[in-house]
Design an enzyme around this catalytic site. Sequence first.
Site, mmCIF file in Angstrom:
data_model
loop_
_atom_site.group_PDB
_atom_site.id
_atom_site.type_symbol
_atom_site.label_atom_id
_atom_site.label_comp_id
_atom_site.label_asym_id
_atom_site.label_seq_id
_atom_site.Cartn_x
_atom_site.Cartn_y
_atom_site.Cartn_z
ATOM 1 N N ASN A 168 9.493 9.248 3.449
ATOM 2 C CA ASN A 168 8.338 9.941 2.894
ATOM 3 C C ASN A 168 7.463 10.420 4.030
ATOM 4 O O ASN A 168 7.470 9.860 5.130
ATOM 5 C CB ASN A 168 7.540 9.030 1.962
ATOM 6 C CG ASN A 168 6.492 8.230 2.701
ATOM 7 O OD1 ASN A 168 5.409 8.737 3.001
ATOM 8 N ND2 ASN A 168 6.813 6.999 3.034
ATOM 9 N N SER A 219 0.826 -1.202 0.000
ATOM 10 C CA SER A 219 0.000 0.000 0.000
ATOM 11 C C SER A 219 0.869 1.265 0.000
ATOM 12 O O SER A 219 1.882 1.330 0.682
ATOM 13 C CB SER A 219 -0.875 -0.016 1.250
ATOM 14 O OG SER A 219 -1.617 1.173 1.329
ATOM 15 N N CYS A 260 0.857 4.035 10.382
ATOM 16 C CA CYS A 260 1.338 5.136 9.542
ATOM 17 C C CYS A 260 2.041 6.170 10.424
ATOM 18 O O CYS A 260 1.429 6.726 11.334
ATOM 19 C CB CYS A 260 0.207 5.818 8.788
ATOM 20 S SG CYS A 260 0.826 7.211 7.825
ATOM 21 N N LEU A 272 -1.041 10.016 4.039
ATOM 22 C CA LEU A 272 -2.320 9.382 3.680
ATOM 23 C C LEU A 272 -3.214 10.246 2.789
ATOM 24 O O LEU A 272 -4.422 10.300 2.988
ATOM 25 C CB LEU A 272 -3.085 8.978 4.946
ATOM 26 C CG LEU A 272 -2.444 7.868 5.777
ATOM 27 C CD1 LEU A 272 -3.212 7.685 7.085
ATOM 28 C CD2 LEU A 272 -2.417 6.556 5.005
ATOM 29 N N GLY A 290 -3.542 3.752 1.054
ATOM 30 C CA GLY A 290 -4.183 3.945 2.355
ATOM 31 C C GLY A 290 -5.437 4.796 2.230
ATOM 32 O O GLY A 290 -5.406 5.891 1.656
#
Lengths: 303, 259
Positions: free
Chosen positions: A69, A21, A130, A73, A46
């Site tokens: 990064n 993802s 995340c 999201l 995501g």
Amino acid sequence: MDRLKVKIGDLELKNPVMTASGTFGYGTEYSDFMDLSRLGGIFVKGTTLEPRQGNDYPRMAETPSGMLNSVGLQNKGVHYFVSDIYPKIKEYDTHIIVNVSGSTIEDYIGCTEALVGLDKIPAIELNISCPNVKEGGMAFGTSCVSAAQVVKAVRKVYDKTLIVKLSPNVTDIAEIALAVEAEGADCVSLVNTFLGMAIDAEKRKPKLSTITGGLSGPCIKPIALRMVWQVYNAVKIPIIGMGGISNWKDAIEFILAGSHAIQVGTYNFINPSVSVEIVDGILNYLDRHNIDSISDLIGKLDY
Amino acid sequence: MKQQLDFIITSNKKLNKQTFLIKVTPKNAEPLPEMLPGQFVQVLVHDSSSIFLRRPLSINYYDKENNEIWLLIQNVGGGTNKITELKVGENLNLLFPLGNTFSMPDKNQTTLLIGGGVGTAPLLFLGKNLSDKGYTPEFLLGGRSALDISQLNDFEKLGLVYITTEDGSMGQKGLVTHHPALKEKQYDKIYTCGPKPMMIAIARYAADNNIDCEASLENHMPCGFGACLCCIENIKERGNICVCTEGPIFNTKELQWID
């Protein structure tokens, strides 16, 4: 090709190679470069209950053998996914799995409920890891209590295969894996990115707008491999291993460490057809070693 | 359709102290697909752990006759250094053609192509395209010194060329935005590529003078085909969008550069 078949919960994969993802868009971005139907599955971007603009530019910093990064999201929300994206990708001849993210338990539940009825989405990957969002995200995945809470809540509304994506930014990842297994997770996928940072020495400034971000790429592979092995030795549910996989040999290593399947992530950016090259490489490996089925290799580390 | 292909370097010329012109052709002589001015390639930099990501480079020129792509590269160290060190006969793996293109002017519109430093790269391809289509493009090329002005002969074949250098070693002394052509002549359309402060100044000039203006952006791009969502630009009314797929060419009216 049955030699490559593996099972994750109720999910039967034609091969163990999937794409991670956040590195593979919705698959369509790669269709010029490769045959998507050759993949075991695609984990799409995501997705959150509400649309998110993501973080400010710059969101990326290159590092030795990897990158940081802080996309944060960015996505148009689960309802847009259901109405506009799903119809375009549902006919792919591979499994489409949605990565579900949120800031609150209610967000996770809402997003999951919007997806549960979609025929061609046989599983979700619960993203409790995340590192690039201010609220929720990784916070859920860094304590056993909160990880268990969110999995318990989502399990109640989701009866298909539930995969939980773990954060490596913890002291003991096996403990978290055990906690989510106890709440009914069918599978754990690991690892998400490592919280990191990059600084421009000349300008004396952070390279990312968010100061910190998630590190991925071949540089994290040895740590990811160790974590997969630790989790394999702790839980009974299958593991999807990932972290810096860039060729078939890396994939075999993750399988030997205890993964039923693997995800290719950042390296898709460098070689957009690397995932199908890995499928071919695994088959070739089975031939060379006279192994009937990839299942015979899972966790078969000789020591 | 985008593709990944191995190329072979047919020529690598040092144009000045930092700028190189590299010409490549498909290794297995596959005919190149149609490519458009403004599009770019993602170059794989071999065998280097410190240079992990591909490097985006504008297509400087598409030479149909010789089945070649030209790449203009400024050696600013790191990945660009590795690329400029490559020798004739060595391989280069590219993802291409990526991104969108410049929009063509209306019939009889006058155009000015403004490039700064190595930002002139896509303007040669665009200029050739405009010239082939019957337009008479004019060029305004700027640099710190004469050493930053590349491919002057190629540009001069396509139309009138104005030059500015900050040190006055070639053309008018000063910045491109101070060139008298901008005051004395009336253009309908401006295309620009170069350092961001230069492009912002040109966008402002274009807005003040009601001239349509398109700029080529070079945000950091790990993938180049819309997967990683890192190269975003915040566009009016649309929010964060990928420069690699929805750009790199934008009408400056869409950008949040000027109010």
